[in-house]
Design a protein around this motif. Structure first.
Motif, PDB file in Angstrom:
ATOM      1  N   LYS A 125       0.719  -1.234   0.038  1.00  0.00           N
ATOM      2  CA  LYS A 125       0.034   0.053  -0.109  1.00  0.00           C
ATOM      3  C   LYS A 125       0.673   1.302  -0.002  1.00  0.00           C
ATOM      4  O   LYS A 125       1.597   1.647   0.911  1.00  0.00           O
ATOM      5  CB  LYS A 125      -0.794   0.343   1.143  1.00  0.00           C
TER       6      LYS A 125
ATOM      7  N   GLN B 212      -1.149   6.058  -3.731  1.00  0.00           N
ATOM      8  CA  GLN B 212      -1.984   4.831  -3.789  1.00  0.00           C
ATOM      9  C   GLN B 212      -1.670   3.740  -4.577  1.00  0.00           C
ATOM     10  O   GLN B 212      -0.664   3.991  -5.651  1.00  0.00           O
ATOM     11  CB  GLN B 212      -3.615   5.475  -3.906  1.00  0.00           C
TER      12      GLN B 212
ATOM     13  N   GLY C 141      -0.261  -0.193  -5.204  1.00  0.00           N
ATOM     14  CA  GLY C 141       0.973  -0.825  -4.843  1.00  0.00           C
ATOM     15  C   GLY C 141       2.159  -0.747  -5.886  1.00  0.00           C
ATOM     16  O   GLY C 141       1.983  -0.288  -6.941  1.00  0.00           O
TER      17      GLY C 141
END
Length: 682
Positions: free
Chosen positions: A448, A461, A463
């Motif tokens: 995250k 935001q 991954g």
């Protein structure tokens, strides 16, 4: 009869001649050169037999040596009892003259005098010694001309002078005291007692720095007390004090088997005092204790310590009294205290542990394995914020595990670090202790990115996953690739130079990751060149075969120009940005059917998020200027469509005027008036 008389006469003559040579002064003077030549033939020194006087019951001789050195002996002897009783006096004022004989550079002076009494069965020497500003008495007994016992009491002897006399450098000063009583010297097992003290000692910093290239602590005080009781098994005790440190040891040494067993302790109050000596600054106390067991072939030294409020237990294997192996554990060491001891900022807390098994230690290197772990650990967020301005946002937990294989001078490690921020893996790290080179493949997985918001000082935001290789050989080098943005992004770094090459990445994914409005859809190629030292660089991007997505910007253009940019693929989309620390200057050049947009410079301040510039547009061959003035996190409010709205208003006014003129003046006059109005509303 004549033969008998002749033999008797010859014998009498020989005896008379021998008596004359041996026991008369004239005869002694005749044979003195012969004796001197014999002495000189046995030694490289030039010896002078300055006096030689022998009678049937007395002897006196004086030897002279190079320099101001001489030995004198005088006394009585009994030729038949083979006994002697006399006094000796040795004055050696230039010991350096004997360096060649001893094959050692000795110096200084000593004087000794005493008595020698006894026979071939037992001879005893008692004397006084004066040397190195001190001295004392000694007694030596010889049985059948072999040393049997020795007794000595010396005091107030200057340690520095004694070292120099022995051919050593004066590494320390102080007063040496020796009390020794030894028996059965000819036997394999000696007996007796020895007590040695160094009082008011001090290390000689100048000599040690010059000869050993070591810089000493400011406090150089040194005290020593060692004593031993010699029996079949020798018992010993030793105490060394200095520079706020105490070293103690006691134990036994078996003379027959040459086996040592003992205990020791080391108590250092302030390790920082030893920085000049070890070349690295440690701080705080260090306390060790353990056992010693060794024989001429093998041995072991155990080390127990409560370093960093943990439990350290190590076992050092010895071979021929040299370290040959190391095995042990370091359990539950408090990381903050360990970092303090190592003089490192306390960036994290937690419990450190390590299991060591080094099976071989030689001059060629180390062989073995080390397993280490950091448990229940947390970064010190307050210190990281203060020192580096890093804000972890409460995500400070970290776990670390490492397994290292030592192969001579190479270390190969498998390291894994996990935290809420990221997981880092170095599966095949290799370090060459001889060359200092380090290299390893690595992978990083950020589940995250939003957890990095406070660290990156912006909203993120999604991954991110990347893998690559890192190396250090005087210069740090890194290579990494990721497909987290679609396509492929390749990162390379060497020293201060950074280059990022992106091919076919998806603009929407990049904008989404950076939490910018997803105003563009399509693939893009980009190259970033950046210097981490000057903080300057360039970014060049080509947004190919893409189009704008719906936004307040496209809605405004559609409403006022009738052009929908969301359905028109760009035939050209070039971005060129100059980077100066946190300030950007960007040039844009976009083209689509019947649409052109360009800007020679849009200024962005990443620190304040301020953005300012102008966008020159040509839509349906109509020129417009859209001003940009606002903040990157509020881009919808940053666009100023004043020019577009003004021209749109002119069009509406002209349209209404044309319609009114055509209605009132007729078609022909209305067309002429329309041409006039075009000039007025241009």
């Amino acid at each position: 009869m004549k033969l008998i008389l002749w033999m008797f006469g010859a014998t009498t003559l020989l005896l008379a001649g021998g008596y004359f040579l041996l026991f008369t002064q004239s005869g002694n003077n005749l044979i003195k050169p012969y004796i001197q030549n014999k002495l000189n033939a046995k030694t490289p020194l030039e010896i002078r037999l300055e006096k030689f006087r022998l009678t049937p019951s007395k002897i006196a001789l004086s030897l002279g040596f190079p320099g101001d050195n001489s030995i004198y002996f005088a006394g009585r002897y009994d030729l038949f009892a083979k006994s002697i009783d006399g006094r000796f006096d040795a004055s050696l004022q230039e010991l350096s003259a004997f360096s060649q004989l001893l094959e050692r550079n000795i110096s200084g002076a000593l004087q000794t005098q005493g008595t020698m009494r006894g026979d071939l069965k037992q001879l005893k020497v008692d004397g006084e010694l004066h040397a190195a500003k001190g001295g004392g008495t000694y007694s030596l007994t010889l049985q059948k001309m072999q040393p049997a016992t020795f007794r000595a009491e010396f005091a107030k002897m200057d340690a520095a002078q004694l070292l120099q006399m022995a051919g050593e450098q004066p590494y320390f000063t102080g007063e040496l005291r020796l009390d020794a009583e030894l028996r059965e010297l000819a036997a394999k097992v000696k007996k007796g007692a020895v007590d040695l003290r160094l009082v008011d000692g001090e290390l000689n910093a100048a000599v040690i720095e010059k000869r050993l290239q070591l810089t000493l602590p400011r406090q150089k005080r040194l005290q020593l007390h060692a004593k031993a009781k010699l029996e079949d098994v020798i018992g010993y005790e030793a105490l060394l004090e200095g520079a706020q440190s105490i070293v103690k040891s006691s134990g036994t040494f078996a003379q027959q088997t040459q086996t040592l067993q003992g205990v020791y302790s080391v108590d250092v109050a302030r390790m920082e005092l030893f920085e000049p000596l070890i070349g690295y600054r440690l701080q705080g106390p260090l306390r060790l204790h353990g056992n010693i067991k060794a024989d001429p072939e093998y041995g072991a030294v155990s080390i127990d310590s409560g370093l960093a409020s943990g439990q350290t237990k190590l076992l050092v294997g010895l071979k021929e009294f040299r370290p040959s192996s190391l095995k042990g554990t370091m359990h539950a060491l408090e990381l903050e205290k360990l970092l303090y001891f190592l003089n490192q900022p306390r960036y994290a807390s937690g419990l450190f542990q390590s299991d060591l098994e080094i099976t071989k230690i030689t001059q060629e290197g180390l062989w073995g394995e080390i397993d280490s772990a950091l448990n229940a650990a947390r970064f010190n967020e307050e210190l990281l914020q203060k020192r580096f301005g890093l804000d972890l946002g409460g995500h400070s937990a970290i776990e670390l595990k490492a397994r290292t294989v030592l192969d001579a001078k190479r270390l190969r490690s498998d390291l894994r670090a996990e935290s809420p921020l990221a997981t880092l893996r170095l599966p095949e790290a290799e370090y060459n202790m001889q060359t200092g080179r380090f290299e390893s493949p690595f992978s990083v997985d950020i589940e995250k990115l939003s957890r990095l918001n406070t660290l990156a000082k912006r909203k993120l935001q999604g991954g991110f996953v990347a893998e690559g290789k890192i190396a250090y050989d005087k210069v740090l080098q890194t290579e990494a690739t990721t497909a987290s943005l679609g396509g492929e992004t390749r990162f390379t770094q060497k020293g201060n130079t950074v280059r990022v090459e992106a091919s076919g990445i998806l603009a929407q994914k990049l904008l989404s990751m950076l939490t910018y409005p997803e105003s563009f859809a399509g693939a893009m190629d980009a190259n970033l060149d950046y210097d981490t030292e000057t903080k300057k660089g360039t970014l060049v991007a080509d947004l190919k075969e893409g189009h704008f997505t719906q936004s307040a910007f496209t809605d405004t253009l559609l409403r006022h120009t009738g052009v929908d940019l969301t359905v028109r693929d760009l035939s050209k989309a070039d971005v060129a940005t100059k980077i100066n620390d946190r300030e950007l200057m960007t040039a844009l050049d976009f083209a689509a059917p019947r649409v052109n947009m360009a800007s020679r410079g849009i200024y962005t301040d990443l620190a304040t998020k301020r953005i300012k510039g102008e966008l020159e547009c040509s839509i349906k061959q109509e020129p417009y200027t859209i001003k940009i003035d606002g903040y990157t996190n509020k881009m919808a409010k940053a666009f100023d469509y004043g020019d577009l709205l003004a021209q749109e208003a002119k069009k509406q006014m002209r349209k209404k005027a044309e319609e009114k003129l055509q209605k009132e003046l007729g078609k022909e006059l209305g067309e002429g008036a329309s041409k006039l109005l075009k000039g007025l509303f241009r």
